[in-house]
Design a protein around this motif. Structure first.
Motif, PDB file in Angstrom:
ATOM      1  N   PRO A 303       0.451  13.633  -6.025  1.00  0.00           N
ATOM      2  CA  PRO A 303      -0.540  14.196  -5.376  1.00  0.00           C
ATOM      3  C   PRO A 303      -1.520  13.079  -4.572  1.00  0.00           C
ATOM      4  O   PRO A 303      -1.795  11.996  -5.235  1.00  0.00           O
ATOM      5  N   HIS A 304      -1.697  13.092  -3.568  1.00  0.00           N
ATOM      6  CA  HIS A 304      -2.427  12.077  -2.479  1.00  0.00           C
ATOM      7  C   HIS A 304      -2.932  12.624  -1.358  1.00  0.00           C
ATOM      8  O   HIS A 304      -2.611  14.015  -0.907  1.00  0.00           O
ATOM      9  N   SER A 305      -3.771  12.087  -0.627  1.00  0.00           N
ATOM     10  CA  SER A 305      -4.296  12.314   0.670  1.00  0.00           C
ATOM     11  C   SER A 305      -3.794  11.237   1.384  1.00  0.00           C
ATOM     12  O   SER A 305      -3.768   9.925   0.676  1.00  0.00           O
ATOM     13  N   ASP A 306      -3.580  11.365   2.720  1.00  0.00           N
ATOM     14  CA  ASP A 306      -3.104  10.382   3.597  1.00  0.00           C
ATOM     15  C   ASP A 306      -4.143   9.329   3.891  1.00  0.00           C
ATOM     16  O   ASP A 306      -5.083   9.878   4.531  1.00  0.00           O
ATOM     17  N   PRO A 307      -4.040   8.159   3.611  1.00  0.00           N
ATOM     18  CA  PRO A 307      -5.183   7.157   4.026  1.00  0.00           C
ATOM     19  C   PRO A 307      -5.355   7.083   5.536  1.00  0.00           C
ATOM     20  O   PRO A 307      -6.584   6.627   5.724  1.00  0.00           O
ATOM     21  N   GLU A 360      -5.302  17.072  -0.309  1.00  0.00           N
ATOM     22  CA  GLU A 360      -4.493  16.491  -1.326  1.00  0.00           C
ATOM     23  C   GLU A 360      -3.140  17.356  -1.125  1.00  0.00           C
ATOM     24  O   GLU A 360      -3.105  18.452  -0.872  1.00  0.00           O
ATOM     25  N   HIS A 361      -1.948  16.586  -1.128  1.00  0.00           N
ATOM     26  CA  HIS A 361      -0.491  17.152  -1.212  1.00  0.00           C
ATOM     27  C   HIS A 361       0.257  16.584  -2.016  1.00  0.00           C
ATOM     28  O   HIS A 361      -0.024  15.494  -2.243  1.00  0.00           O
ATOM     29  N   ARG A 362       1.521  17.153  -1.996  1.00  0.00           N
ATOM     30  CA  ARG A 362       2.542  16.480  -3.010  1.00  0.00           C
ATOM     31  C   ARG A 362       3.808  17.157  -2.858  1.00  0.00           C
ATOM     32  O   ARG A 362       3.897  17.943  -1.742  1.00  0.00           O
TER      33      ARG A 362
HETATM   34 NI    NI Z   1       1.192  12.420   2.550  1.00  0.00          NI
END
Ligand code: NI
Ligand code: OGA
Length: 436
Positions: A303-307, A360-362
């Motif tokens: 999981p992350h958000s794009d910076p 957030e996505h993964r």
């Molecule tokens: Ni991404």
């Protein structure tokens, strides 16, 4: 507190590792190569334009201390820089493990992070927006984009204007690359200094549980960072297809930026200007998720958000994998044929003062199918302060939620720590400026 000398050592060492050599400019570009200023400023701009009002070095250092809340002490800048020199452990391409009968321990996620946790009903999906009416903006397209960015941070676009033949050619070139012999791919093995090239991990935390994916990362803009020699030579059509794709998707991003701007009640060009006008940055990451012996225990991408600013994702045309977190639940995206998936990155969240959300996505993986996706990261010019657009703070009660920060500073942390949910942008949110 860090001393000036530790900061300047930091600058000097960065200078030694980021030299862009002499890169030919492919087209007119207003953002000039940093020949007249130290190369280090590309990554960590300690120069006048990013100094605070009193202009002192002290003020700048304390600004960094404030802006980088993940640091306990600014002296850790040195530590981060050291960490980013090389990978902490030998890198093993995931593709070389994909036929193994069991999943190596390094890829086994703790139970709370496994793909089955928090899975959603299949009925929900991200909004779909028809872009045929952009840039004119008729037919409710601005409202549709704006609604999607406020409530989802993600949407699919159809009638996006990018040639389908080009998309197919581009995708096939990259699929071809990942199917080349390992020795050929390893010629481009990357390091955490710039991430450019063929890689298999994000973040440099030793002993981290890894994601089940390989990737190829490259710079497209600014033009002085673009270096064909760092792009795969094979298949023969790859560089040309990537160049054409970059030009077309950049145009798409500019159209979408106008809709985003209008959707905030701003002039059509306002957000683009805030991002650096014609000097925006573009990076491309081609993700390759090999077959996985235990997809129930692993993730292709944590999981992350794009910076950055916006991401335009070209998803696999056959295999799903992207999941978006909506109200705490993971929703699987089902890409439409010939669509792109667009999502808001942290910098647009900051510019819009959190009117638009980076979400957030993964990525989940599969036992029987590999998957290829391409993330086109549309980023701000990396050395200008990015903060909430002042016009959005004009109304009473509208406080700035973020202090201005350059993308270079922001990216340093992402690169060290790898995917961390939304913790990075949220940690800046906690620093709302008192009294504004
Ligand atoms: Ni991404
Ligand atoms: C990314 C990303 C999603 C995917 O590269 O940042 O979120 O489907 N990719 O590969």
């Amino acid at each position: 507190m860090a001393t000036h000398s530790s900061i300047s050592t930091f600058i000097t060492r960065f200078a030694s590792i980021t030299s862009p050599s002499s890169l030919p400019c492919q087209r007119p570009c207003t953002h000039t190569a940093p020949s007249a200023r130290p190369v280090a400023l590309l990554l960590l701009p300690f120069h006048a334009s990013s100094l605070h009002s009193d202009g002192s070095k002290e003020a700048h250092i304390s600004r960094i201390a404030l802006l980088l809340p993940l640091l306990k002490d600014t002296a850790q800048l040195e530590d981060i820089m050291d960490c980013l020199q090389e990978w902490p452990e030998p890198v093993v391409p995931v593709q070389s493990l994909s036929e193994a009968p069991t999943l190596p321990d390094r890829y086994v996620k703790p139970p709370s992070q496994r793909p089955s946790v928090g899975d959603a009903a299949r009925s929900l999906d991200i909004p779909v927006v028809d872009l045929a009416m952009l840039p004119g903006g008729g037919g409710g397209v601005v409202e549709a984009v704006s609604e999607a960015c406020r409530h989802w941070g993600f949407f699919q676009v159809v009638n996006h204007g990018v040639s389908l033949e080009l998309v197919r050619r581009f995708r096939e070139a990259w699929r071809g690359f990942f199917h080349l012999p390992m020795e050929e791919k390893k010629r481009y093995a990357n390091s955490p200094r710039t991430y450019e090239g063929y890689g298999s991990r994000l973040g440099v935390d030793e002993g981290a549980i890894l994601d089940w994916g390989d990737y190829y990362f490259l710079h497209f803009l600014p033009c002085y960072l673009k270096d064909h020699d760092k792009w795969p030579e094979l298949p023969p059509c790859l560089r040309e297809a990537t160049d054409e794709y970059g030009v077309e998707v950049r145009k798409l991003c500019r159209r979408v930026m106008k809709a985003l701007s209008l959707g905030l009640g701003l002039d059509a060009d306002r957000l683009q200007k805030a991002l650096g006008g014609d000097d925006e940055g573009v990076c491309i990451r081609v993700n390759f998720y090999p077959r996985c012996p235990r997809p129930d225990l692993a993730l292709g991408l944590s999981p992350h958000s794009d910076p950055g600013g916006l991401t335009v994702l070209l998803a696999d045309d056959h295999v799903h994998g992207l999941q978006v977190r909506k109200d705490g639940v993971w929703i699987t995206v089902h890409p439409l044929p010939n669509a792109f998936i667009i999502n808001v990155g942290d910098q647009i969240q900051v510019l819009s003062n959190a009117e638009y959300k980076s979400v957030e996505h993964r990525v989940v993986v599969h036992a029987k199918e590999e998957r290829l996706s391409v993330a086109f990261f549309y980023n701000p010019r990396s050395d200008i302060p990015i903060g909430p657009v002042p016009e959005l703070l004009a109304a009473p009660g509208r406080a700035a939620l973020y202090r201005p920060m350059t993308f270079d500073d922001y990216r340093l942390f992402i690169r060290r720590r790898g995917p961390r949910g939304k913790s990075q942008v949220e940690s800046f949110e906690a620093m709302a400026i008192p009294g504004t």
